[in-house]
Write a protein that holds these residues in place. Structure first.
Motif, mmCIF file in Angstrom:
data_model
loop_
_atom_site.group_PDB
_atom_site.id
_atom_site.type_symbol
_atom_site.label_atom_id
_atom_site.label_comp_id
_atom_site.label_asym_id
_atom_site.label_seq_id
_atom_site.Cartn_x
_atom_site.Cartn_y
_atom_site.Cartn_z
ATOM 1 N N ALA A 285 28.907 34.410 34.089
ATOM 2 C CA ALA A 285 29.277 35.657 34.750
ATOM 3 C C ALA A 285 30.003 35.366 36.060
ATOM 4 N N ASP A 286 30.600 36.407 36.631
ATOM 5 C CA ASP A 286 31.317 36.274 37.900
ATOM 6 C C ASP A 286 30.380 35.863 39.029
ATOM 7 N N GLY A 287 30.982 35.293 40.070
ATOM 8 C CA GLY A 287 30.273 35.022 41.307
ATOM 9 C C GLY A 287 29.395 33.790 41.261
ATOM 10 N N LEU A 288 28.943 33.390 42.441
ATOM 11 C CA LEU A 288 28.023 32.262 42.535
ATOM 12 C C LEU A 288 26.720 32.547 41.789
ATOM 13 N N GLU A 289 26.342 33.826 41.736
ATOM 14 C CA GLU A 289 25.121 34.186 41.022
ATOM 15 C C GLU A 289 25.250 33.882 39.536
ATOM 16 N N GLY A 290 26.406 34.189 38.976
ATOM 17 C CA GLY A 290 26.627 33.910 37.560
ATOM 18 C C GLY A 290 26.608 32.426 37.269
ATOM 19 N N LEU A 291 27.213 31.647 38.154
ATOM 20 C CA LEU A 291 27.217 30.200 37.978
ATOM 21 C C LEU A 291 25.806 29.644 38.101
ATOM 22 N N GLY A 292 25.057 30.152 39.068
ATOM 23 C CA GLY A 292 23.684 29.702 39.245
ATOM 24 C C GLY A 292 22.816 30.034 38.042
ATOM 25 N N ALA A 293 23.015 31.226 37.459
ATOM 26 C CA ALA A 293 22.242 31.626 36.287
ATOM 27 C C ALA A 293 22.541 30.723 35.098
ATOM 28 N N PHE A 294 23.806 30.346 34.945
ATOM 29 C CA PHE A 294 24.183 29.461 33.841
ATOM 30 C C PHE A 294 23.549 28.079 34.016
ATOM 31 N N ILE A 295 23.614 27.548 35.223
ATOM 32 C CA ILE A 295 23.009 26.240 35.488
ATOM 33 C C ILE A 295 21.498 26.304 35.277
ATOM 34 N N GLY A 296 20.888 27.428 35.690
ATOM 35 C CA GLY A 296 19.458 27.595 35.482
ATOM 36 C C GLY A 296 19.091 27.624 34.009
ATOM 37 N N TYR A 297 19.930 28.271 33.210
ATOM 38 C CA TYR A 297 19.690 28.315 31.759
ATOM 39 C C TYR A 297 19.745 26.910 31.166
ATOM 40 N N LEU A 298 20.736 26.128 31.568
ATOM 41 C CA LEU A 298 20.851 24.766 31.054
ATOM 42 C C LEU A 298 19.627 23.932 31.442
ATOM 43 N N THR A 299 19.209 24.073 32.692
ATOM 44 C CA THR A 299 18.061 23.310 33.174
ATOM 45 C C THR A 299 16.789 23.697 32.430
ATOM 46 N N LYS A 300 16.580 25.003 32.279
ATOM 47 C CA LYS A 300 15.375 25.503 31.609
ATOM 48 C C LYS A 300 15.282 25.008 30.175
ATOM 49 N N ASN A 301 16.417 24.883 29.520
ATOM 50 C CA ASN A 301 16.439 24.489 28.114
ATOM 51 C C ASN A 301 16.735 23.007 27.907
ATOM 52 N N ASN A 302 16.706 22.256 29.008
ATOM 53 C CA ASN A 302 16.918 20.799 28.944
ATOM 54 C C ASN A 302 18.237 20.431 28.248
ATOM 55 N N ILE A 303 19.284 21.191 28.568
ATOM 56 C CA ILE A 303 20.610 20.931 28.010
ATOM 57 C C ILE A 303 21.395 20.090 29.018
ATOM 58 N N ALA A 304 21.743 18.894 28.622
ATOM 59 C CA ALA A 304 22.488 18.003 29.518
ATOM 60 C C ALA A 304 23.877 18.567 29.788
ATOM 61 N N PHE A 305 24.310 18.483 31.041
ATOM 62 C CA PHE A 305 25.642 18.967 31.430
ATOM 63 C C PHE A 305 26.085 18.142 32.621
ATOM 64 N N ALA A 306 27.043 17.248 32.400
ATOM 65 C CA ALA A 306 27.442 16.342 33.475
ATOM 66 C C ALA A 306 28.901 15.937 33.341
ATOM 67 N N TYR A 307 29.589 15.924 34.475
ATOM 68 C CA TYR A 307 30.934 15.366 34.561
ATOM 69 C C TYR A 307 30.785 13.922 35.060
ATOM 70 N N THR A 308 31.437 12.980 34.392
ATOM 71 C CA THR A 308 31.294 11.579 34.794
ATOM 72 C C THR A 308 32.602 10.950 35.281
ATOM 73 N N ASP A 309 33.742 11.489 34.853
ATOM 74 C CA ASP A 309 35.024 10.898 35.243
ATOM 75 C C ASP A 309 36.085 11.982 35.218
ATOM 76 N N THR A 310 36.953 11.996 36.227
ATOM 77 C CA THR A 310 38.043 12.979 36.303
ATOM 78 C C THR A 310 39.342 12.237 36.585
ATOM 79 N N PRO A 311 40.010 11.732 35.536
ATOM 80 C CA PRO A 311 41.185 10.896 35.759
ATOM 81 C C PRO A 311 42.485 11.644 36.038
ATOM 82 N N ILE A 312 42.519 12.963 35.759
ATOM 83 C CA ILE A 312 43.772 13.703 35.933
ATOM 84 C C ILE A 312 43.531 14.920 36.813
ATOM 85 N N ILE A 313 44.288 15.034 37.894
ATOM 86 C CA ILE A 313 44.268 16.208 38.756
ATOM 87 C C ILE A 313 45.714 16.580 39.055
#
Length: 256
Positions: A174-202
């Protein structure tokens, strides 16, 4: 022709005019392919053009940004069954050298109609502004990727994302920092791994900054292609495509 003009001409030859001769003139014979399912070299994609035409493939380009020899296009592909689905949202990255397109990366995702924010995966701002702030905005997003997405200092998120308006186009957030926080909370609660490890192109141009990253989502190696819009020193809008990286590819060039 500028790199942007060369890339748009190549995209037209491949996906709009289905012109094999024009594509042959615009693609370097040694074209380096990173799409996991297409062999490397110009010949395979040029040889595929008649099938693309027959399929009725249609492309809509929503945004184009360029920096140096790299050009990024934000596209929708429709009637795209030859690519494995009826429609795709995609970011395509092209590298240009000596007047030809010499390298290509992409990341495709099936579009989601009902999204958490009510925004589509491709609508929103398109105008490139603040060209004089390109370096400043690129530095901001680079620091955001390092601190927040790579997890170096995630608590600094409000240093980068606007606390008052953040327009989200990821269909699950959802929009806003609240939406981002809710999504991260959902991933954490359900033990869903979510990680960026390398960003070679900007790639940055004015108020837009694009990043291409590898990481993990769930149990799978994953490619994250993100586009950020910056306004007054804060990230205010975000688009992305997320795709699993297959273990076997049609070449040895890797996804990124």
């Amino acid at each position: 022709m500028t790199p942007t003009e060369i890339v748009l001409a190549a995209v037209s030859a491949l996906f709009i005019n289905f012109d094999q001769q024009a594509a042959t003139e615009l693609l370097d014979p040694g074209y380096i392919q990173h799409n996991p399912y297409v062999p490397t070299g110009a010949a395979p994609i040029i040889g595929f053009i008649p099938a693309l035409k027959e399929s009725g493939l249609e492309i809509t380009t929503h945004r184009v940004i360029a920096e140096g020899d790299l050009v990024v296009t934000h596209n929708t592909y429709e009637n795209a069954q030859l690519f494995g689905a009826e429609a795709w949202v995609a970011f395509d990255i092209f590298r240009v050298a000596n007047g030809k397109v010499i390298e290509h990366w992409d990341n495709l995702q099936v579009p989601v109609v009902e999204t958490a924010s009510g925004r589509s995966m491709v609508d929103g701002a398109t105008e490139i502004t603040d060209l004089d702030k390109t370096a400043e905005n690129k530095a901001l997003v680079t620091a955001f990727v390092t601190d927040v997405l790579h997890g170096k200092a995630p608590d600094k998120i409000t240093d980068y994302i606007s606390a008052t308006h953040y327009h989200q186009h990821n269909p699950n957030v959802a929009d806003g920092l609240e939406g981002l926080g809710a999504f991260i909370g959902y991933l954490t609660k359900n033990n869903i791994a979510f990680a960026y490890t390398d960003t070679p192109i900007i790639v940055a141009q004015g108020n837009f900054v694009f990043t291409a990253s590898e990481g993990v989502f769930g149990d799978a190696p994953t490619a994250f292609f993100d586009l950020f819009r910056v306004e007054n020193g804060k990230i205010v809008e975000h688009w992305d495509t997320i795709s699993e990286i297959p273990s076997e590819m049609a070449h040895e060039n890797g996804k990124l």
